[in-house]
Write an enzyme that holds these catalytic residues in place. Structure first.
Site, PDB file in Angstrom:
ATOM      1  N   LYS A 243       1.032  -1.348  -0.032  1.00 17.03           N
ATOM      2  CA  LYS A 243       0.299   0.150   0.352  1.00 17.03           C
ATOM      3  C   LYS A 243       0.834   1.151   0.188  1.00 17.03           C
ATOM      4  O   LYS A 243       0.791   2.157  -1.621  1.00 17.03           O
ATOM      5  CB  LYS A 243      -1.083  -0.120   1.837  1.00 17.03           C
ATOM      6  CG  LYS A 243      -1.906   1.873   0.707  1.00 17.03           C
ATOM      7  CD  LYS A 243      -2.476   0.753   2.587  1.00 17.03           C
ATOM      8  CE  LYS A 243      -1.599   2.283   3.324  1.00 17.03           C
ATOM      9  NZ  LYS A 243      -1.250   2.641   4.926  1.00 17.03           N
TER      10      LYS A 243
ATOM     11  N   ASP B  69      -6.320   1.362   1.226  1.00 18.86           N
ATOM     12  CA  ASP B  69      -6.208   1.874   2.556  1.00 18.86           C
ATOM     13  C   ASP B  69      -7.482   1.168   3.314  1.00 18.86           C
ATOM     14  O   ASP B  69      -9.105   0.602   2.567  1.00 18.86           O
ATOM     15  CB  ASP B  69      -5.846   3.155   2.668  1.00 18.86           C
ATOM     16  CG  ASP B  69      -6.555   4.147   2.738  1.00 18.86           C
ATOM     17  OD1 ASP B  69      -7.926   3.976   2.028  1.00 18.86           O
ATOM     18  OD2 ASP B  69      -6.376   4.966   2.807  1.00 18.86           O
TER      19      ASP B  69
END
Length: 220
Positions: A127, A145
């Site tokens: 991420k 996220d």
């Protein structure tokens, strides 16, 4: 019966993209940064911490460590003292020092601009690497996220995604490459301020006609 009837995924994506393109054409990160180095530090600090909090920490941090070399030459305790107000400061201090030293030793002091090399840095998972690629290097990457994962699932952009990686693959499959970077910010900001975790503000949302969650919620 739902007023709008069953909606195919292609149509749902088109509606969502059209809405955000008009309502939020210039979406961008709320983290404050001026370089790939500063963004990398800020994103590592932002794990389980608000962007607002990170933005209160980074001015003093970058005054003390204006570049990757000064950070690499520091010590973990010195870093900890500057970031103690964020979540998990011990782990993040270790990651920041390790990240800086790895960049200096292995990448000539330059933040890498590809996924594999970014993920080799301490404190940088998929991420975080995708955030850096998208924001610092303008690549069509989709960081997932908690906000993106929740919003995409609620609207119906993703189906039965069990983890962020599965959600990422579904999203990039259906979003045009030139919109991927914006779509990441659209979903984060929508999740932060409208489609919140506990009490989504459905009545204030402009995506009601395209949202699985809303249609099921209102279904007789």
């Amino acid at each position: 019966m739902c007023k709008f009837g069953p909606m195919k995924k292609k149509e749902r994506f088109e509606k969502v993209i059209a809405y955000f393109s008009q309502a939020m054409p210039f979406a961008e990160t709320e983290l404050e940064y001026t370089s790939p180095y500063e963004l990398t530090v800020a994103v590592i600090l932002s794990a389980q911490c608000t962007d607002k909090r990170v933005n209160t920490i980074t001015p003093a941090f970058f005054e003390k460590f204006p570049d990757i070399h000064s950070l690499a030459a520091s010590g973990q305790e010195e870093i900890f003292d500057l970031i103690r107000s964020c979540s998990y400061p011990n782990n993040k201090a270790r990651h920041l020092l390790g990240m800086a030293r790895t960049v200096v030793e292995q990448y000539d002091g330059n933040i890498p601009d590809n996924l594999e090399e970014l993920q080799s840095l301490p404190g940088v998972g998929r991420k975080t690497a995708n955030v850096i690629l998208s924001v610092a290097f303008s690549r069509p990457a989709m960081p997932v996220d908690t906000h993106v994962f929740r919003v995409a699932s609620r609207i119906g952009l993703t189906t039965a995604a069990k983890n962020p990686f599965q959600a990422e693959l579904q999203l990039v499959r259906h979003i045009p490459a030139e919109k991927v970077r914006l779509a990441h910010h659209w979903q984060i900001l929508h999740g932060r301020y409208v489609c919140t975790a506990r009490k989504p503000a459905c009545d204030q949302c402009g995506l009601k006609d395209a949202c699985n969650f809303y249609q099921k919620k209102k279904k007789p």
